[in-house]
Design an enzyme around this catalytic site. Structure first.
Site, short mmCIF file in Angstrom:
data_model
loop_
_atom_site.label_atom_id
_atom_site.label_comp_id
_atom_site.label_asym_id
_atom_site.label_seq_id
_atom_site.Cartn_x
_atom_site.Cartn_y
_atom_site.Cartn_z
N ARG A 106 -3.00 -48.00 -10.15
CA ARG A 106 -3.11 -48.85 -8.96
C ARG A 106 -3.90 -50.10 -9.35
NH1 ARG A 106 -4.76 -43.60 -7.79
NH2 ARG A 106 -3.47 -42.40 -6.35
N GLY A 112 -8.21 -6.49 4.33
CA GLY A 112 -9.09 -6.57 5.48
C GLY A 112 -8.58 -7.38 6.65
N ARG A 157 -3.71 -1.24 -6.13
CA ARG A 157 -3.00 -2.50 -5.93
C ARG A 157 -3.46 -3.48 -7.00
NH1 ARG A 157 -6.13 -4.15 -0.32
NH2 ARG A 157 -8.19 -4.41 -1.21
N THR A 216 5.22 -40.39 -2.40
CA THR A 216 5.44 -39.48 -1.27
C THR A 216 4.39 -39.61 -0.18
OG1 THR A 216 4.37 -37.78 -2.63
CG2 THR A 216 6.78 -37.79 -2.55
N ASN A 217 3.25 -40.25 -0.45
CA ASN A 217 2.29 -40.47 0.63
C ASN A 217 2.91 -41.35 1.71
OD1 ASN A 217 0.54 -39.06 -1.00
ND2 ASN A 217 -0.61 -40.85 -1.66
N ASP A 218 3.37 -42.54 1.30
CA ASP A 218 3.98 -43.45 2.28
C ASP A 218 5.33 -42.95 2.76
OD1 ASP A 218 2.26 -45.60 2.90
OD2 ASP A 218 2.52 -46.42 0.90
N TYR A 278 9.15 -36.00 -14.26
CA TYR A 278 7.71 -35.82 -14.39
C TYR A 278 7.05 -35.85 -13.02
CZ TYR A 278 7.13 -40.87 -13.59
OH TYR A 278 7.14 -42.13 -13.04
N MET A 326 -5.81 -6.89 8.55
CA MET A 326 -5.18 -6.16 9.66
C MET A 326 -5.99 -4.90 9.94
SD MET A 326 -1.15 -6.84 8.91
CE MET A 326 -1.30 -6.49 7.17
N ARG A 360 -3.21 3.09 8.63
CA ARG A 360 -3.54 1.80 8.01
C ARG A 360 -2.33 0.88 7.96
NH1 ARG A 360 -8.14 2.37 4.29
NH2 ARG A 360 -8.78 4.55 4.11
N CYS A 370 4.49 -39.77 -7.70
CA CYS A 370 3.11 -40.21 -7.95
C CYS A 370 2.23 -40.15 -6.72
CB CYS A 370 3.10 -41.61 -8.54
SG CYS A 370 3.85 -42.86 -7.49
N ARG A 404 1.60 -50.18 -11.24
CA ARG A 404 2.11 -50.63 -9.94
C ARG A 404 1.55 -52.01 -9.62
NH1 ARG A 404 0.42 -47.37 -4.66
NH2 ARG A 404 -1.52 -48.55 -4.98
N HIS A 462 -16.01 -7.15 1.48
CA HIS A 462 -15.04 -8.12 2.02
C HIS A 462 -15.35 -9.53 1.53
CE1 HIS A 462 -13.66 -11.02 5.11
NE2 HIS A 462 -12.57 -10.29 5.07
N SER A 489 10.01 -43.89 -9.08
CA SER A 489 8.86 -43.02 -8.85
C SER A 489 8.67 -42.88 -7.34
CB SER A 489 7.61 -43.60 -9.49
OG SER A 489 6.50 -42.75 -9.25
N GLU A 546 9.40 -45.47 -1.62
CA GLU A 546 8.42 -45.09 -0.59
C GLU A 546 8.94 -45.20 0.83
OE1 GLU A 546 4.26 -46.61 -1.71
OE2 GLU A 546 5.64 -48.08 -2.57
N LYS A 551 0.83 -1.20 0.00
CA LYS A 551 0.00 0.00 0.00
C LYS A 551 0.86 1.26 0.00
CE LYS A 551 -3.75 -0.25 2.24
NZ LYS A 551 -4.67 -0.48 3.37
#
Length: 865
Positions: free
Chosen positions: A553, A101, A330, A758-760, A842, A103, A92, A822, A609, A446, A755, A736, A22
């Site tokens: 899967r 809105g 802005r 990343t979940n496990d 990828y 702060m 302000r 994956c 898989r 808002h 591959s 994994e 601002k």
């Protein structure tokens, strides 16, 4: 000593980190010669000092800003604290990143009884003077003293009711004077304007850590280390009379992106009346009719600012006694559809290039093209109509408070947050709501601004409804009553509110959307694949631009009603011969499914898989289910019960699953491999290009891969050799487990691709169950024990280090390994940035996340350059 105070004539738009967005833009507009009320800025660095010194203003700061204050007095030809010629300020916040809105602000600062009398004499407008005074008392009491807004709203509401006033406009000078005294009876405000200014600056700094600001930063990944600047600006007054007013405008339509001057205006009103939704404003076109010269000046300014900033601008302005003042510019918040249209249009207009256009669109904006809309052919009962503030079609249960929205959303219900108007205090409820409906407010209130920024459907200014919070109902114009937890539907494109659930259709694409995606493909390095098991998912993935399947899967293919009992019979088999009989049946299912996937993915890789979940997941769990299975497959109930008990595990996610199934039951892996290869050969014979990739899950060492890969290779050889055929295929693994990542250099020589699941990997690295993390994650985020949900965004310091190590050490052993991801992280923009940075080839995500992933991948490449 570093400079703490900047006059508006000293800064520029390049100094957002120091002056806040601002403040930097106020300086820029001042340097452009635009009509900006003069003032000064206390820097963000001073905010850091304030908190470092125990929430005290740094030594010498008051003296420094008093020097600037004198210059402002000279510039404005008024005096701060002088009853005969008073200068009032707005104080302000202004963070480096826009947080609309979130702060605090204090307006009309510098008022006391004597100055209010002086202002009334000077302006010959006592109504204006005391209206301004009551606004100051209310805001200062709320922001600085912490008195709840409801206290003052109740006082005003009861007074108006007692005097039969319908609106604030009917209030006279004596009325406002009475209100001021009633407000002051509950608020102890210092009379000294200089003390007011000191306290207000402290309060704005403190508002950096209000709950709503913290939630907004978490939602938008804004670092808390940025801090806020404080903008101290000379007041101008839109509530001065009928030749005055305040407004908010956008240089383009923030909902659609259409190139048109768009905004709202309230005559004889202060700026907060417009943005707070207290009154429903007029269209900017009304200003054109009432004050054509002012409109023309404003139109020229908005055009100048858009070209200067090369982006759609959100403007705040005030007209005082027929003179226009600019209070803010802005980059405007916009819907996803508007963001794409504006970016593409600005390239066509020569304002920006393709690369900058891509960086202007948030990957999450893409989702707005993929969300359902109200089916135009659907039957519907419209109960009310408001302003179409943020597009989309949603159905949900009515809730009347942010707190109720959070609680109901936790149960899995879709909720519609219904309010008179929203305030920044409602942000936690708005975050979980499927849609927002407000009785008051306009397209720039808002609710409208925040909903558009979050991509949430919203209807504002819906005066067709009347809300009663105490009874938990709203009533329509024709006296229909809708209670809490009843179902309604919102159409954010038309502004229609409908009873019950209304049918929806998938969102349609646009030429601009496809243009942006084409630019994404032009600049990205990362490939984007999809997680898919069915032909329908695969087709949708290709429609979305997926370049193959990164995770199929295979176990999902066995859960259909006509297949699950065959799978169960195989699991219950007591001999290899019996098991093989059922595997032969499963082979046909698997082959048919794989053929369908290969046909859809002509020319693109399909990563299959091997079966991963524990076998007990396929079996029934209740006595009734077991008895039913017994009758259907001719196996004794006691035998089924015994096998269910045998396969039961205390911690199945770390149990008999993944590659461990391939080790113990190699015949299952052989069946799956032969189904994949047979399907590939049959499809390839029709001229379709097939690229099968067989992926071994949940490995911990190279020896597992060697034994399983040997089984896979033999199964393939047994098919190809008798027929004298050849087929290009790939064997790789899913990384994994932490141990696999730490020993990747030993795994590298025996795989063609890695591959990262990343979940496990996240689950095992953290020791968190992704199914149970919800019980404590909110507290961890609230107390800053975690920066993000690690199952949404890759943790770069822990999980990320494991991935980076695996890639680096495996590349040293074998340079042509292909790397991908994956897990669910494959569709998260910040995780995609990480994948690009560590050199993956990828990402793979759900089909509907593919377009956003394409954009995120392009942005990652552009950031690197």
């Amino acid at each position: 000593m570093r400079k703490r105070i900047y006059l508006f004539s000293e800064g520029s738009k390049e100094q957002k980190q120091l002056l806040g967005g601002k403040g930097a833009n106020l300086c820029e507009m001042t340097s452009m010669g635009l009509p900006v009320p003069f003032g000064f800025i206390v820097t963000t660095a001073t905010c850091h000092e304030f908190f470092q010194q125990g929430k005290h203003l740094p030594d010498g700061l008051i003296e420094e800003y008093n020097i600037a204050l004198k210059i402002v007095e000279e510039k404005m030809d008024t005096r701060f604290g002088d009853p005969e010629n008073p200068l009032l300020f707005s104080v302000r916040s202004g963070a480096p990143v826009s947080m609309p809105g979130m702060m605090d602000t204090v307006l009309n600062l510098g008022m006391n009884d004597e100055i209010a009398e002086g202002l009334a004499r000077k302006t010959n407008n006592p109504r204006f003077a005391y209206d301004s005074y009551r606004r100051f008392v209310h805001m200062f009491s709320s922001v600085v003293l912490g008195i709840k807004d409801e206290v003052f709203e109740t006082i005003l509401s009861e007074y108006k009711k007692a005097n039969q006033y319908e609106s604030d406009v009917e209030m006279k000078a004596e009325d406002w004077k009475t209100i001021v005294q009633k407000y002051k009876d509950v608020a102890n405000i210092p009379d000294d304007p200089h003390q007011q200014l000191e306290l207000a600056i402290q309060a704005v700094f403190l508002s950096w850590y209000t709950p709503r600001a913290i939630v907004y930063r978490e939602m938008n990944h804004i670092p808390e280390t940025l801090g806020t600047a404080v903008n101290v600006q000379s007041m101008v007054f839109g509530n001065f009379g009928d030749d005055s007013g305040s407004g908010v405008a956008f240089t383009r339509n923030p909902a659609t992106g259409e190139k048109m001057f768009y905004g709202e205006y309230l005559f004889n009103a202060a700026g907060e009346d417009v943005v707070a939704g207290i009154r429903t404003p007029e269209s900017i076109e009304k200003l054109r009719a009432e004050m054509p010269e002012i409109y023309g000046q404003l139109f020229q300014i908005q055009d100048t600012l858009e070209k200067h900033y090369r982006d759609m601008q959100d403007l705040e302005f005030t007209i005082q006694e027929g003179t226009l003042y600019m209070l803010q510019t802005r980059s405007g918040k916009r819907t996803g559809q508007a963001a794409v249209k504006i970016a593409v249009d600005m390239v066509r207009e020569g304002l920006i290039d393709e690369k900058e256009a891509l960086m202007r669109v948030e990957p999450d904006h893409i989702d707005s093209f993929l969300h359902p809309k109200i089916d135009p052919k659907a039957s519907k009962t419209v109960i009310a109509k408001g302003l179409p503030a943020s597009p989309g079609g949603v159905t949900g249960k009515i809730v009347f408070s942010a707190e109720e929205a959070v609680e109901v959303a936790k149960t899995g219900e879709s909720v519609i947050l219904v309010r008179h108007e929203t305030t920044p205090e409602d942000i936690h409820g708005m975050k979980v709501a499927a849609g927002i409906l407000t009785e008051l407010g306009g397209m720039t209130s808002h609710a409208a601004v925040v909903a558009r920024g979050m991509g949430v459907c919203a209807i504002t200014g819906c005066s067709d409804i009347s809300i009663d919070y105490q009874k938990g109902i709203f009533t329509t114009k024709d006296q229909q009553i809708f209670k809490s937890m009843e179902t309604i539907t919102l159409d954010g494109a038309s502004g229609e509110v409908m009873s019950g659930e209304v049918a929806k259709v998938a969102a349609s694409s646009s030429d601009d959307f496809q243009t942006l995606l084409a630019w994404s493909d032009k600049y990205r390095r990362l490939g984007v694949r999809a997680n898919a098991e069915t032909p329908e998912d695969a087709k949708k993935a290709r429609e979305m631009g997926a370049e193959g399947i990164g995770l199929c899967r295979t176990e999902h293919m066995f859960f259909d009603a006509d297949r699950i009992d065959v799978m169960r019979a195989m699991i219950l088999s007591e001999s290899l011969e019996e098991r093989q009989k059922h595997l032969d049946q499963l082979f046909e299912f698997q082959k048919a499914d794989m053929k369908a996937l290969f046909e859809v993915m002509d020319g693109f890789p399909v990563t299959i898989r091997l079966i991963d979940p524990p076998l007990h997941e396929f079996l029934p769990h209740t006595k009734e289910e077991m008895e039913g299975l017994s009758k259907r497959i001719g196996v004794a109930y006691q035998k089924i019960r015994k096998q269910v008990d045998t396969l039961h595990e205390i911690n199945p996610m770390l149990g008999f699953r993944g590659c461990r199934l391939s080790v113990v039951y190699p015949e299952i892996t052989r069946m799956q491999t032969q189904a994949v290869i047979t399907a590939a050969l049959e499809v390839a014979s029709t001229g379709v290009k097939v690229i099968p990739e067989i992926m071994i899950p949940l490995i911990i060492n190279v020896r597992e891969i060697r034994i399983i890969a040997k089984n896979i290779s033999k199964a393939i050889k047994d098919i190809l050799q008798p027929q004298g055929l050849s087929l290009r295929y790939h064997i790789g693994t899913m990384m994994e487990t932490p141990r696999a990542c730490l020993t990747a250099q030993r795994i590298a020589p025996v795989v063609e691709f890695m591959s990262f699941g990343t979940n496990d990997l996240t689950q095992m690295t953290y020791g968190f169950s992704r199914d149970d993390i919800g019980k404590f994650l909110p507290q961890y985020l609230e107390q800053n024990l975690l920066d993000d949900d690690p199952f949404v965004t890759i943790d770069p310091l822990g999980v990320g280090k494991l991935i980076q190590n695996a890639i680096e050490v495996s590349k040293e052993q074998k340079g042509d390994i292909e790397y991908g991801i994956c897990g669910e992280h494959g569709g998260d923009p910040r995780s995609i940035q990480f994948c690009h940075d560590v050199g993956m080839d990828y990402v793979s995500c759900s089909p509907y996340r593919v377009p956003a992933a394409r954009v995120a991948a392009a942005q990652a490449a552009l950031k690197e350059k």
